[in-house]
Design a protein around this motif. Structure first.
Motif: not given
Length: 245
Positions: A63-70, A206-212, A214-217
């Motif tokens: 609800q409060e976050c949309n950081a995960c992007v496909s 498709y590589l899943g989710y990317w988060i700006n 997150s260094q792991k991504m």
């Protein structure tokens, strides 16, 4: 026209600690686990940002976050930089074997070493056979465990789903020995999937989710061009809200 997706049921989890952004809570939307995962339906849900983990199809629904992007790679436009071209060249000596996604003791031994050495601070540590089975073993005929071997030695395994319109990179684990570090085996597994999709006439990986944040991504940004799911459309520009999140 009636869509089979209209008959699906979805559930929301209770808020839980986010595994990507420590200070956040996450909520996950997942398909009713009692509904068998059908190939056509799974392919359609992937276009909407869903992922598979074991028998579950899910996507973030916070609800409060949309950081995960496909994110996905349009394989016909793939333009590797010099480093990725070198990685592809350096791994041409590996033998690739596609196998059903069934439990294999040799695979698990490699997974156990990989998690212990590379991800001892993550939620998948300590590794366990049952956790591995639930995550990566499946009888679905669209799922494969792809082996990469050097002189018979197992260097890496990539879990890959074959969709109607592309490949979905589920997970990759590899030999953590320093002797193989220069091979960039994780990147090579993605490159191989891009080339495999091209050979099959499929359009995307498709590589899943990317988060700006997150260094792991960060590695996902190396595969260009990259497309981002924004609302119901895939675009090649980073969502503005991610640039300032």
């Amino acid at each position: 026209m009636h869509s089979p997706l209209q008959d699906l049921r979805f559930f929301l989890t209770e808020p839980h600690d986010c595994s990507y952004l420590g200070a956040h809570e996450a909520t996950t939307l997942f398909m009713d686990p009692h509904i068998p995962v059908d190939h056509e339906m799974y392919s359609a849900l992937t276009l909407m940002g869903f992922r598979r983990s074991g028998t579950h199809l899910y996507r973030p629904h916070c609800q409060e976050c949309n950081a995960c992007v496909s994110v996905r790679v349009p394989v016909n436009d793939y333009a590797p930089d010099r480093s990725l071209r070198r990685t592809e060249r350096d791994n041409q000596d590996l033998v690739v074997i596609e196998r059903p996604a069934l439990f294999d003791e040799e695979h698990y031994a490699l997974y156990e070493r990989y998690i212990t050495v590379r991800h001892s601070d993550g939620e998948m540590y300590p590794p366990a056979i049952e956790q591995y089975r639930v995550f990566l073993s499946t009888a679905h005929d669209f799922s494969r465990l792809v082996e990469f071997r050097l002189n018979g030695h197992l260097l890496a395994v990539a879990a890959v789903d074959f969709l109607t319109h592309g490949l979905s990179a589920i997970y990759t684990f590899f030999d953590p020995d320093e002797a193989y570090r220069s091979r960039s085996l994780g990147s090579w597994a993605v490159i191989w999937q891009i080339r495999r999709a091209q050979s099959l006439g499929l359009e995307h990986v498709y590589l899943g989710y990317w988060i700006n944040e997150s260094q792991k991504m960060d590695y996902k940004q190396r595969f260009k061009p990259l497309e981002y799911l924004q609302g119901h459309r895939w675009r090649r520009s980073i969502p503005i809200e991610q640039m300032h999140h």
